[in-house]
Design a protein around this motif. Structure first.
Motif, short mmCIF file in Angstrom:
data_model
loop_
_atom_site.label_atom_id
_atom_site.label_comp_id
_atom_site.label_asym_id
_atom_site.label_seq_id
_atom_site.Cartn_x
_atom_site.Cartn_y
_atom_site.Cartn_z
N ALA A 12 0.83 -1.21 0.00
CA ALA A 12 0.00 0.00 0.00
C ALA A 12 0.87 1.26 0.00
O ALA A 12 0.56 2.22 -0.71
CB ALA A 12 -0.93 0.00 1.20
N ASN A 13 1.95 1.26 0.77
CA ASN A 13 2.83 2.42 0.81
C ASN A 13 3.53 2.63 -0.53
O ASN A 13 3.65 3.77 -1.00
CB ASN A 13 3.87 2.27 1.93
CG ASN A 13 3.32 2.71 3.25
OD1 ASN A 13 3.40 3.87 3.60
ND2 ASN A 13 2.74 1.78 4.00
N LYS A 14 3.97 1.56 -1.16
CA LYS A 14 4.62 1.68 -2.47
C LYS A 14 3.61 2.16 -3.52
O LYS A 14 3.94 3.00 -4.37
CB LYS A 14 5.25 0.35 -2.87
CG LYS A 14 6.50 0.06 -2.08
CD LYS A 14 7.20 -1.19 -2.57
CE LYS A 14 8.48 -1.39 -1.80
NZ LYS A 14 9.33 -2.42 -2.37
N LYS A 15 2.40 1.65 -3.45
CA LYS A 15 1.35 2.07 -4.39
C LYS A 15 1.03 3.56 -4.19
O LYS A 15 0.87 4.31 -5.15
CB LYS A 15 0.10 1.22 -4.17
CG LYS A 15 -0.98 1.43 -5.18
CD LYS A 15 -2.12 0.45 -4.95
CE LYS A 15 -3.20 0.60 -6.00
NZ LYS A 15 -4.28 -0.37 -5.79
N PHE A 16 0.98 3.99 -2.94
CA PHE A 16 0.75 5.39 -2.59
C PHE A 16 1.80 6.29 -3.23
O PHE A 16 1.49 7.31 -3.84
CB PHE A 16 0.75 5.53 -1.07
CG PHE A 16 0.76 6.93 -0.55
CD1 PHE A 16 -0.38 7.71 -0.58
CD2 PHE A 16 1.92 7.48 -0.03
CE1 PHE A 16 -0.38 9.00 -0.09
CE2 PHE A 16 1.94 8.77 0.46
CZ PHE A 16 0.78 9.54 0.43
N LEU A 17 3.08 5.91 -3.10
CA LEU A 17 4.17 6.70 -3.67
C LEU A 17 4.07 6.75 -5.20
O LEU A 17 4.29 7.80 -5.81
CB LEU A 17 5.53 6.14 -3.25
CG LEU A 17 5.90 6.30 -1.79
CD1 LEU A 17 7.25 5.67 -1.51
CD2 LEU A 17 5.91 7.76 -1.38
N ASN A 18 3.73 5.61 -5.81
CA ASN A 18 3.58 5.57 -7.26
C ASN A 18 2.46 6.47 -7.74
O ASN A 18 2.60 7.18 -8.73
CB ASN A 18 3.34 4.13 -7.75
CG ASN A 18 4.60 3.31 -7.71
OD1 ASN A 18 5.71 3.83 -7.78
ND2 ASN A 18 4.44 2.01 -7.59
N LYS A 19 1.32 6.43 -7.05
CA LYS A 19 0.17 7.25 -7.45
C LYS A 19 0.49 8.75 -7.37
O LYS A 19 0.02 9.53 -8.18
CB LYS A 19 -1.05 6.95 -6.56
CG LYS A 19 -1.64 5.59 -6.79
CD LYS A 19 -2.45 5.57 -8.06
CE LYS A 19 -3.11 4.21 -8.19
NZ LYS A 19 -3.83 4.07 -9.43
N LEU A 20 1.27 9.12 -6.35
CA LEU A 20 1.63 10.53 -6.19
C LEU A 20 2.87 10.91 -6.99
O LEU A 20 3.34 12.04 -6.93
CB LEU A 20 1.86 10.85 -4.71
CG LEU A 20 0.62 10.77 -3.83
CD1 LEU A 20 0.99 11.08 -2.39
CD2 LEU A 20 -0.45 11.74 -4.32
#
Length: 77
Positions: A12-20
């Motif tokens: 979830a944290n990696k996905k969050f960084l990718n989305k932003l």
């Protein structure tokens, strides 16, 4: 059981960084509960490997624990 959920936290944290569109790497994730610290430290040289530690707040020191984990991480290189 904890590790399975922690994998989801990491994803979830990696996905969050990718989305932003944040290109920085996560160094560690600290979950601070009433009686425990949950620390996830990433191995810099290995993208998908991390160290997961649960510490009792009364018996541990967060700063020293983080230093120790960074020393362990350097041994992986």
């Amino acid at each position: 059981i904890y590790s399975a959920y922690i994998v989801e936290v990491v994803k979830a944290n990696k996905k969050f960084l990718n989305k932003l569109k944040i290109s920085e790497q996560i160094e560690d994730i600290i979950i601070n509960l009433d009686k425990k610290y949950h620390i996830i430290t990433f191995i810099t040289s290995k993208d998908d490997i991390f160290i997961y530690v649960i510490l009792d707040k009364e018996m541990s020191n967060l700063a020293i624990s983080r230093l120790t984990l960074s020393e362990v991480e350097m041994d992986w290189d």
